[in-house]
Design an enzyme around this catalytic site. Structure first.
Site, mmCIF file in Angstrom:
data_model
loop_
_atom_site.group_PDB
_atom_site.id
_atom_site.type_symbol
_atom_site.label_atom_id
_atom_site.label_comp_id
_atom_site.label_asym_id
_atom_site.label_seq_id
_atom_site.Cartn_x
_atom_site.Cartn_y
_atom_site.Cartn_z
ATOM 1 N N TYR A 137 0.766 -1.201 -0.295
ATOM 2 C CA TYR A 137 -0.180 -0.238 0.005
ATOM 3 C C TYR A 137 0.687 1.230 0.019
ATOM 4 C CZ TYR A 137 -3.378 3.656 1.399
ATOM 5 O OH TYR A 137 -4.188 4.700 1.254
ATOM 6 N N TRP A 165 0.994 5.779 -1.520
ATOM 7 C CA TRP A 165 0.834 6.771 -2.637
ATOM 8 C C TRP A 165 1.981 6.616 -3.582
ATOM 9 C CZ3 TRP A 165 -2.236 11.796 -2.539
ATOM 10 C CH2 TRP A 165 -3.417 11.593 -1.844
#
Ligand code: PGD
Length: 777
Positions: free
Chosen positions: A111, A113
């Site tokens: 996970y 950005w």
């Protein structure tokens, strides 16, 4: 910041131009962006920073002892290896794990950005690569909207992405006369959006509403969660108690006959049960304003008068994402929908319910129609998954059962963790527990541009090029512009793009023809663009060729109209435009959720007191908010982020009364403790925060005082040393990092220096960086 010359590129916090200037990078805003983000100021200081990973590195203990559980992660030295050795080490280890344990033993949820760019998007790269070698255990949902992602499909029959920010800012500006903003409308979060923003427009849209004199009630423990204006009022509330206030507002509307029975009977299902609960018929507790005052700290009289004002106005009930990032996080969005339904304004222009305004930069802006250029990721044949925030549970409890959205599953036994483009030592709760969990697998592989704590806890560290060091296509759903991201400079040292690393590794594993398909970065960009162009053309949208686009620098994308109203079609014609819920209507009571039998997420919105509220030992509630000076943990060493620090530490916002009671004065270093752990921070005093609450942003790089001790305080102020690692409920299992009970006291010992941005032992000093500007293709 003024727009200037240089090569254009794009980031999660906006488009920009940059050029090498001696040893540094000169960054200016992009001419397309009238409101560039101050976060651009983090770029230049991070260029050539000593925290950069410059060579492939392997942990000394892993090299000596081979794969296996190890508590030495995070404290061991690193040894430099060259690329051929690194590729061979990775290939051998992946083959070993797959042969001995199967692909489910690889956790590739990865996970994070990462960085902007449709091709180099790190998670797409790692998932495509892991799929070519037989798949991996994945993660579902996000740290942003973990609870909403699961509850909203039950209530509205829609995915969270199809709900957040669906009513346009322009509609709000024209029609809304009152916004009840739970969590406020903080502009700090409007600077960023995943994939990038070429034109920042949300803050201006909000300012227009404020200038119109729209009545905005900021229901938040922090006053600055909305800019000032003549119609802006602060309603301080105890953290995590918004649902009690929503229920009490509904109680006033119902008992005052201000509720819309027609809407409730024809557009909703399950109102009867909800009403019985609110009126106290089911549990003997009337959810009236006096009851709510005792929980929320908001005066009963204020709740009564707010409800009356709501009924007299075109009222928009807004809930930020932060509210659902807490224990029982499913309840705030569900209760807000119920409140808006009781008012009967859902589907009217400017009325109803909204989610995510002030949570991100592209919320409330028109979405791009059709698809964006996308790197195909292949298929993952492995069924195993975890809700994303259950990573420590998975690593610590292989084989144990867990509940999720009505099902019971088992955690796989993870032998190898593969991370690319995320920072769990930033984003996950209870870092002490995460360190214990990260000691469990045989091998941890991390691709990173910087020596984050996640890289330091790896066995194999793969140096990654940043978005400045590669070319890409910049685009996101909330930004109607596809922008050419031009490579600004060559990577430093021995650094490669993740794509180059995976291509070589795929070749070593004999799957190169499936992963890279023999194509270069340039060939892939051309191919992704042209595939997307021909799909768009069959949808009637004419776009320039790749060469035409690249030389023009950007292309405008067709997007949805700027006058969207959430659920308008359904409310106008519920028979012909039903919702995708079992009843076809808004589910104020969900038979499905009820059938799961979860006491922590019953069948209708409910007030559920948190299990871990303030105690005598930890009497203050800490808000772990998104930072204003950086994106998450990214470029924490940059100038904008550093300008916010106190003695190099993360600032802790505190009410002067709480400070005086503890002998704390502004600028002093304090120790924050919780049941989970502790960290240092620098005190900032302000009456903009409710007494009894403190605020510390996420994202200060983890820097333990004693790296050998997993429970050692973080000297830099990483808030996730304090937070609890517990799911929102058995329904969504979302992250609950937003709130934690703490105590704060003056730090009486000698204040230690912050080492967060120094490379770990064994990592070589930065190479002399004479970076070149490559030819643009
Ligand atoms: P970032 O700091 O953005 O945080 O968590 P996330 O992991 O996304 O990390 C991205 C990392 O990717 C950085 O270390 C960066 O250097 C690296 N990176 C950038 N580009 C590249 C690349 O090209 N290749 C590779 N390999 N790496 C790259 C964010 C998460 O934190 C989110 S979204 C939310 S909403 C949560 N919020 C909270 C919260 O409110 N409260 C708490 N307590 N905790 C939270 N955590 C969550």
């Amino acid at each position: 910041m003024t727009a200037g010359a240089g090569r254009q590129s794009s980031s999660h916090w906006g488009a920009f131009r940059a050029r090498i200037s001696g040893d540094d990078l000169a960054v200016t805003s992009h001419e397309l962006d009238a409101q560039p983000s101050p976060l651009l100021g983090n770029l230049s200081g991070a260029y050539n920073h000593p925290a950069r990973v410059l060579q492939p590195m392997v942990r000394r203990g892993w090299l000596a002892d081979g794969p296996g559980p190890s508590s030495a992660r995070g404290q061991d030295e690193f040894v430099r290896v060259d690329w051929p050795d690194l590729t061979a080490i990775l290939a051998t280890e992946l083959e070993r794990v797959i042969t001995e344990y199967g692909n489910a033993a690889i956790f590739g949820g990865s996970y994070g950005w990462g960085s902007a760019g449709r091709f180099h998007h790190p998670q797409s790269q790692v998932h495509r690569f892991l799929n070519t070698i037989g798949g991996f255990t994945r993660s579902v949902n996000t740290y942003s909207t973990g609870a909403s992602s699961v509850i909203l499909p039950h209530v509205l029959g829609r995915d969270v992405n199809a709900v957040h920010g669906l009513t346009s800012w322009s509609v709000l500006a024209e029609h809304t006369t009152m916004i009840l903003a739970f969590g406020g409308l903080p502009v700090k979060n409007m600077q960023v959006a995943p994939g990038g923003i070429t034109r920042h427009r949300s803050e201006a849209a909000l300012r227009q509403l404020i200038d119109n004199g729209t009545s905005i009630v900021v229901v938040s423990p922090v006053r600055t969660d909305c800019p000032d204006g003549r119609g802006v009022r602060w309603c301080p509330i105890n953290p995590g108690t918004d649902v009690a206030m929503m229920l009490a507002l509904a109680w006033v509307l119902i008992t005052g006959h201000l509720h819309d029975t027609e809407f409730l009977n024809t557009r909703c299902t399950g109102y009867g049960q909800l009403q019985a609960y609110i009126l106290g018929h089911t549990d003997g507790v009337r959810k009236d304003p006096a009851w709510a005052e005792g929980i929320t700290g908001v005066a009963a009289g204020d709740i009564c008068s707010l409800a009356t004002q709501m009924a007299a106005n075109r009222t928009f009930v807004s809930v930020t994402w932060s509210l659902q990032r807490a224990e029982h996080g499913e309840q705030p969005p569900w209760a807000a929908i119920a409140l808006a339904a009781v008012l009967g304004q859902i589907g009217t222009p400017g009325g109803g319910f909204g989610h995510g305004y002030g949570s991100m930069g592209d919320v409330g802006l028109p979405k791009v129609s059709g698809q964006l250029p996308t790197l195909p990721q292949g298929d993952n044949p492995v069924d195993a998954f975890i809700p994303v925030a259950r990573i420590s549970d998975m690593l610590l409890n292989p084989g144990a059962p867990f509940s999720y959205n009505g099902g019971t599953y088992r955690y796989p036994h993870t032998r190898l963790v593969y991370w690319c483009g995320g920072n769990p030592f930033h984003h996950h709760q209870d870092i002490g527990r995460l360190r214990r969990a990260m000691a469990a697998p045989n091998t941890v592989v991390v691709h990173e541009p910087y020596w984050t704590a996640t890289a330091r806890h790896a066995d194999i560290v793969v140096p990654s090029a940043t978005f400045l060091e590669r070319s890409d296509l910049g685009a996101s759903r909330g930004d109607p512009c596809l922008i050419a991201m031009r490579q600004v400079c060559d990577p430093p040292g021995d650094v490669r793009t993740d794509y180059e690393t995976f291509s070589e590794l795929a070749d070593a594993l004999d799957v190169g023809s499936f992963f890279s398909e023999g194509d270069s970065e340039h060939a892939w960009l051309r191919r992704l663009y042209e595939t997307w162009r021909s799909r768009s053309s069959s949808d009637g949208v004419d776009l320039p060729s790749f060469d035409g686009f690249w030389s023009a620098g950007h292309v405008e994308l067709p997007s949805a109209p700027n006058d969207q109203v959430m659920l308008y079609d359904f409310v106008q014609d519920p028979e012909n435009a039903p919702l995708r819920t079992p009843s076809g209507r808004i589910e104020l009571t969900s038979a499905t959720v009820s059938s799961f039998g979860y006491d922590d997420c019953p069948g209708h919105p409910s007030w559920l007191p948190p299990a871990a509220g303030p105690t005598d030992a930890h009497p203050l509630t800490l808000l772990a908010s998104q930072p204003a000076h950086r994106l998450h943990s990214q470029l924490d060493m940059g100038a904008t982020s550093q300008s916010s620090k106190i003695h190099g530490r993360e600032p802790l916002l505190m009410h002067p009364d709480d400070a005086v009671a503890r002998g704390i004065t502004p600028g002093r270093v304090v120790l924050i403790t919780s049941e989970q752990g502790s960290c240092l921070a620098g005190a900032v005093l302000s009456s903009d925060i409710k007494p009894g609450c403190v605020q510390l942003a996420t994202g200060a790089w983890y820097d333990p005082l004693d790296p050998r001790d997993v429970d050692s305080p973080c000297r830099h102020g990483n808030v996730n040393t304090l937070t609890r690692d517990r799911g929102t409920s058995r329904l969504a299992q979302g992250c609950t990092g937003q709130l934690v009970s703490v105590e704060v006291r003056l730090y009486q010992e000698r204040v230690p220096a912050v080492h967060a941005h120094r490379p770990p032992p064994g990592a070589h000093a930065p190479l002399p960086c004479e970076r070149q500007v490559p030819h643009d293709f």
